[in-house]
Design a protein around this motif. Structure first.
Motif, mmCIF file in Angstrom:
data_model
loop_
_atom_site.group_PDB
_atom_site.id
_atom_site.type_symbol
_atom_site.label_atom_id
_atom_site.label_comp_id
_atom_site.label_asym_id
_atom_site.label_seq_id
_atom_site.Cartn_x
_atom_site.Cartn_y
_atom_site.Cartn_z
ATOM 1 N N ASN A 210 0.858 -1.089 0.002
ATOM 2 C CA ASN A 210 0.155 0.065 -0.222
ATOM 3 C C ASN A 210 0.715 1.324 0.034
ATOM 4 O OD1 ASN A 210 0.328 0.981 2.955
ATOM 5 N ND2 ASN A 210 0.003 -1.045 3.188
ATOM 6 N N PRO A 211 0.198 2.292 -0.531
ATOM 7 C CA PRO A 211 1.215 3.805 -0.712
ATOM 8 C C PRO A 211 1.907 4.211 0.660
ATOM 9 C CG PRO A 211 -0.868 3.926 -1.743
ATOM 10 C CD PRO A 211 -1.045 2.559 -0.964
ATOM 11 N N SER A 212 1.431 3.929 1.777
ATOM 12 C CA SER A 212 2.034 4.397 2.907
ATOM 13 C C SER A 212 3.109 3.587 3.306
ATOM 14 C CB SER A 212 1.139 4.582 4.191
ATOM 15 O OG SER A 212 0.557 3.328 4.564
ATOM 16 N N LEU A 213 3.049 2.204 3.111
ATOM 17 C CA LEU A 213 3.984 1.313 3.440
ATOM 18 C C LEU A 213 5.134 1.317 2.813
ATOM 19 C CD1 LEU A 213 5.404 -0.748 5.735
ATOM 20 C CD2 LEU A 213 3.983 -2.495 4.296
ATOM 21 N N THR A 214 4.758 1.533 1.363
ATOM 22 C CA THR A 214 6.006 1.470 0.317
ATOM 23 C C THR A 214 6.663 2.740 0.607
ATOM 24 O OG1 THR A 214 4.381 0.533 -1.150
ATOM 25 C CG2 THR A 214 6.220 1.697 -2.172
ATOM 26 N N LYS A 215 6.256 4.048 0.777
ATOM 27 C CA LYS A 215 6.904 5.129 1.177
ATOM 28 C C LYS A 215 7.867 4.921 2.113
ATOM 29 C CE LYS A 215 3.563 8.313 -0.919
ATOM 30 N NZ LYS A 215 2.639 9.530 -0.522
ATOM 31 N N LYS A 216 7.320 4.292 3.299
ATOM 32 C CA LYS A 216 8.134 4.168 4.676
ATOM 33 C C LYS A 216 9.355 3.304 4.392
ATOM 34 C CE LYS A 216 7.511 2.180 9.315
ATOM 35 N NZ LYS A 216 6.939 1.365 10.085
ATOM 36 N N ILE A 217 9.161 2.166 3.509
ATOM 37 C CA ILE A 217 10.122 1.169 3.567
ATOM 38 C C ILE A 217 11.218 1.866 2.541
ATOM 39 C CG2 ILE A 217 11.155 -1.087 2.429
ATOM 40 C CD1 ILE A 217 8.167 -2.065 3.479
ATOM 41 N N VAL A 218 10.734 2.482 1.354
ATOM 42 C CA VAL A 218 11.601 3.026 0.496
ATOM 43 C C VAL A 218 12.617 4.153 0.970
ATOM 44 C CG1 VAL A 218 11.703 4.359 -1.714
ATOM 45 C CG2 VAL A 218 10.392 2.261 -1.587
ATOM 46 N N TYR A 219 11.844 4.979 1.900
ATOM 47 C CA TYR A 219 12.396 6.203 2.560
ATOM 48 C C TYR A 219 13.513 5.613 3.323
ATOM 49 C CZ TYR A 219 13.323 10.025 5.354
ATOM 50 O OH TYR A 219 14.142 11.072 6.179
ATOM 51 N N ALA A 220 12.961 4.602 4.321
ATOM 52 C CA ALA A 220 14.182 4.032 5.348
ATOM 53 C C ALA A 220 15.235 3.538 4.540
ATOM 54 C CB ALA A 220 13.335 2.940 5.941
ATOM 55 N N MET A 221 15.166 2.709 3.287
ATOM 56 C CA MET A 221 16.040 2.275 2.829
ATOM 57 C C MET A 221 17.236 3.311 2.005
ATOM 58 S SD MET A 221 16.088 -1.058 3.067
ATOM 59 C CE MET A 221 15.424 -0.729 4.803
ATOM 60 N N GLU A 222 16.482 4.122 1.382
ATOM 61 C CA GLU A 222 17.249 5.142 0.560
ATOM 62 C C GLU A 222 18.069 6.125 1.589
ATOM 63 O OE1 GLU A 222 14.420 7.034 -1.930
ATOM 64 O OE2 GLU A 222 15.011 5.920 -3.815
ATOM 65 N N CYS A 223 17.646 6.727 2.744
ATOM 66 C CA CYS A 223 18.234 7.433 3.480
ATOM 67 C C CYS A 223 19.375 6.574 4.296
ATOM 68 C CB CYS A 223 17.303 8.002 4.522
ATOM 69 S SG CYS A 223 16.500 7.296 5.530
ATOM 70 N N ARG A 224 19.500 5.409 4.005
ATOM 71 C CA ARG A 224 20.493 4.560 4.497
ATOM 72 C C ARG A 224 21.625 4.134 3.492
ATOM 73 N NH1 ARG A 224 16.249 3.695 7.990
ATOM 74 N NH2 ARG A 224 16.956 4.136 10.131
ATOM 75 N N GLY A 225 21.527 4.569 2.271
ATOM 76 C CA GLY A 225 22.345 4.287 1.089
ATOM 77 C C GLY A 225 21.932 2.880 0.362
ATOM 78 N N VAL A 226 20.689 2.395 0.750
ATOM 79 C CA VAL A 226 20.323 1.123 0.148
ATOM 80 C C VAL A 226 19.391 1.597 -0.994
ATOM 81 C CG1 VAL A 226 18.739 -0.889 0.192
ATOM 82 C CG2 VAL A 226 20.139 -0.102 2.316
ATOM 83 N N PRO A 227 19.678 1.022 -2.509
ATOM 84 C CA PRO A 227 18.921 1.429 -3.669
ATOM 85 C C PRO A 227 17.729 0.915 -3.517
ATOM 86 C CG PRO A 227 21.157 0.907 -4.236
ATOM 87 C CD PRO A 227 20.807 0.556 -2.846
ATOM 88 N N ALA A 228 16.427 1.720 -3.431
ATOM 89 C CA ALA A 228 15.101 1.153 -3.232
ATOM 90 C C ALA A 228 14.022 1.882 -3.994
ATOM 91 C CB ALA A 228 14.699 1.293 -1.554
ATOM 92 N N PHE A 229 13.313 0.951 -4.555
ATOM 93 C CA PHE A 229 12.148 1.364 -5.677
ATOM 94 C C PHE A 229 10.767 0.933 -4.999
ATOM 95 C CE2 PHE A 229 16.255 0.219 -7.059
ATOM 96 C CZ PHE A 229 16.789 1.551 -7.560
ATOM 97 N N GLY A 230 9.752 1.562 -5.307
ATOM 98 C CA GLY A 230 8.288 1.456 -5.060
ATOM 99 C C GLY A 230 7.370 2.304 -5.943
ATOM 100 N N PRO A 231 6.274 1.875 -6.416
ATOM 101 C CA PRO A 231 5.496 2.741 -7.210
ATOM 102 C C PRO A 231 4.964 3.982 -6.471
ATOM 103 C CG PRO A 231 4.590 0.356 -6.876
ATOM 104 C CD PRO A 231 5.605 0.583 -5.957
ATOM 105 N N VAL A 232 5.224 5.125 -7.417
ATOM 106 C CA VAL A 232 4.713 6.577 -6.778
ATOM 107 C C VAL A 232 3.277 6.807 -7.342
ATOM 108 C CG1 VAL A 232 6.988 7.264 -7.042
ATOM 109 C CG2 VAL A 232 5.797 7.565 -8.863
ATOM 110 N N TRP A 233 2.664 7.911 -6.913
ATOM 111 C CA TRP A 233 1.424 7.991 -7.284
ATOM 112 C C TRP A 233 0.962 8.039 -8.715
ATOM 113 C CZ3 TRP A 233 -1.148 12.295 -9.526
ATOM 114 C CH2 TRP A 233 -0.182 13.323 -9.922
ATOM 115 N N ASP A 234 2.005 8.349 -9.651
ATOM 116 C CA ASP A 234 1.640 8.424 -10.899
ATOM 117 C C ASP A 234 2.651 7.851 -11.856
ATOM 118 O OD1 ASP A 234 0.365 9.428 -13.086
ATOM 119 O OD2 ASP A 234 1.470 11.101 -13.352
ATOM 120 N N SER A 235 2.996 6.660 -11.343
ATOM 121 C CA SER A 235 4.132 5.638 -11.927
ATOM 122 C C SER A 235 3.397 4.943 -13.076
ATOM 123 C CB SER A 235 4.964 5.111 -11.079
ATOM 124 O OG SER A 235 4.245 4.111 -10.159
#
Length: 515
Positions: free
Chosen positions: A490-515
């Motif tokens: 779901n959008p909220s969890l996707t944003k949470k995990i992608v943000y948590a990974m990216e801000c630690r240097g881990v390449p992370a990807f998930g759908p955005v609202w208009d992908s």
């Protein structure tokens, strides 16, 4: 893609440990200091941890160097976030790739408009055709990049990037799915240019330089339609009134295209009377005319491939249904289906036949809204399918050697488009959290996940509770020596995990609202 609406939170089950002997820990530190260049995968087998996990640390990737002291019984915790809070907010949230693309496109158009105004001695005498050309150019680019054929070309071009390419390059290329920023940027820029045309035409009309009432009225009608289109496309309104957005976006878009044809015809007629030049000659000399032809073609093209497909429903549970079809679709793609093709479309990732059949496939629909709930309760045996099957976010996993796929609930459906593909060239680890995954999705789907990843972490949230998905995703990323994390939830969890990974240097990807 079809997503569930569960929210995730931490639970006691989210703590995991890795144990080391003194000799193993010494080897672990040595690898941290001496690990070869990015992409190096081989390690001396004597340096393996007793958990069987091989840990290869890339020198430039601080996330893998931030593991806390992994002594006997020491907890594997998340490393500290990199950069300051404000930089993280700007880089990963406020100015993500989608918004960067939007900004580049829009600001380039603003610069072009300013340059036009600054290089014109008398603004009132700016050629209206120049503004019409700028408007049509932006609309053409915006519509073209969203076409199925163009999306297929973009993804297939990205797949040409070899695994030997630097991880930094592949990480940038993988953000291709956020190209909706170009679409929206061109849409807003096109409206901006048309606003300039409206203002200029109004000034010329008040000064009797331009006297056509029909053109003035039509211009204001078009200007109003542009503004309504943009307002309804605003992210928060689009999300809240999605069905209304889809209908208005389609029908207003068609109306604007038709009226723009009329506008160009009237402008050409006016010029013809003033210059005694044939209307046809004036039109073919204007770039706006040719761009409008291309816009019209792109508008019609998807509807030329409108077909009704037969589906065989398989009731997985009261929350999900699997729709089987006989058509063969390309690997890693999805289709949009509809009961009423003029009013609403719903995209789903397709998965190949799990029974080994060379043709056919299926998709999973789970109850997440009015339309999907009705489909689960009363699935039809046929739906409309438009355009061509095209790749989605998970398609970008192919440019990585090994990835971690994180999903919840029916998100496993889109993931199987990659996991179950015979053409997959990427190793995948799977983290799947769902209430009663075996009971809801059945043995075939759970078995397919296990065949892809024998050590897949499948969490039954009814028995185990909702886990800390961020911690689990990071742990699996480290253990698997993965190059990226892909999240379908779901959008909220996707944003949470992608943000948590990216801000630690881990390449992370998930759908955005208009992908």
């Amino acid at each position: 893609m079809d997503r569930i609406t569960d929210t995730e939170k931490k639970s006691p089950e989210s703590s995991y440990y890795i144990s080391f002997t003194a000799e193993e820990f010494e080897g672990y530190e040595r690898r941290m200091n001496n690990c070869r260049s990015p992409g190096s995968r081989s390690l001396d087998s004597s340096d393996n941890t007793n958990s069987g996990a091989k840990l290869c640390f890339e020198p430039q990737n601080s996330v893998r160097e931030d593991l806390n002291e992994a002594k006997d019984g020491a907890q594997l915790s998340l490393p500290a976030k990199r950069q300051s809070r404000y930089i993280r907010a700007v880089r990963h949230t406020l100015w993500n790739v989608y918004r960067r693309l939007f900004s580049i496109v829009f600001l380039a158009n603003v610069a072009a408009l300013i340059a036009l105004l600054c290089t014109t001695k008398e603004l009132i005498h700016i050629n209206l055709w120049h503004l019409a050309t700028a408007t049509s150019t932006n609309i053409w680019v915006g519509t073209t990049i969203r076409q199925d054929c163009m999306q297929i070309i973009l993804y297939k071009t990205a797949w040409l990037v070899p695994h030997s390419a630097p991880l930094r390059l592949r990480r940038i290329v993988a953000k291709l799915y956020e190209n909706g920023g170009v679409h929206s940027g061109c849409g807003v820029a096109g409206a901006m240019w048309f606003t300039a045309l409206t203002v200029l035409l109004t000034i010329q009309f008040t000064r009797l330089i331009f006297t056509s009432v029909a053109i003035l009225v039509l211009t204001y009608v078009l200007q109003t339609l542009f503004m309504v289109l943009l307002v309804l496309a605003y992210p928060s309104l689009r999300s809240k009134y999605h069905n209304a957005f889809e209908v208005t976006h389609r029908f207003l878009g068609w109306t604007i295209t038709i009226l723009f044809w009329v506008e160009l015809g009237l402008l050409a007629s006016t010029d013809s009377l003033a210059t005694k030049t044939p209307v046809g000659t004036i039109l073919v000399e204007q770039p706006a005319f040719w761009f409008l032809i291309l816009i019209t073609i792109h508008t019609i093209l998807p509807w030329l491939n409108l077909h009704r497909w037969e589906f065989s429903p398989e009731n997985l549970s009261k929350h999900a249904v699997r729709l089987h079809f006989k058509q063969t679709v390309s690997p890693y793609t999805g289709i949009a289906i509809s009961k009423s093709p003029l009013f609403e479309w719903h995209p789903f990732a397709t998965m190949p036949s799990l029974s080994g059949e060379p043709t056919g496939g299926s998709l999973i629909v789970s109850s997440a809204g009015d339309w999907t709930k009705q489909t689960v309760e009363s699935p039809k045996t046929s739906y409309w399918v438009k355009g061509y099957p095209k790749p989605g976010v998970l398609g970008m996993s192919l440019i990585f050697r090994q990835v971690v796929v994180v999903t919840t609930g029916s998100g496993i459906g889109p993931c199987l488009s990659i996991l179950a593909s015979k053409h997959r060239r990427t190793e995948c680890r799977v983290l799947w959290s769902s209430p009663s995954p075996l009971g809801i999705f059945g043995e075939e789907i759970v078995g397919c996940v296990k065949r892809v990843d024998a050590d897949a972490r499948i969490i039954d949230t009814k028995k185990e509770g909702r886990p800390d998905m961020v911690m689990l995703a990071y742990r699996m990323y480290v253990e698997a020596e993965a190059e990226a994390v892909f999240v379908i939830s779901n959008p909220s969890l996707t944003k949470k995990i992608v943000y948590a990974m990216e801000c630690r240097g881990v390449p992370a990807f998930g759908p955005v609202w208009d992908s």
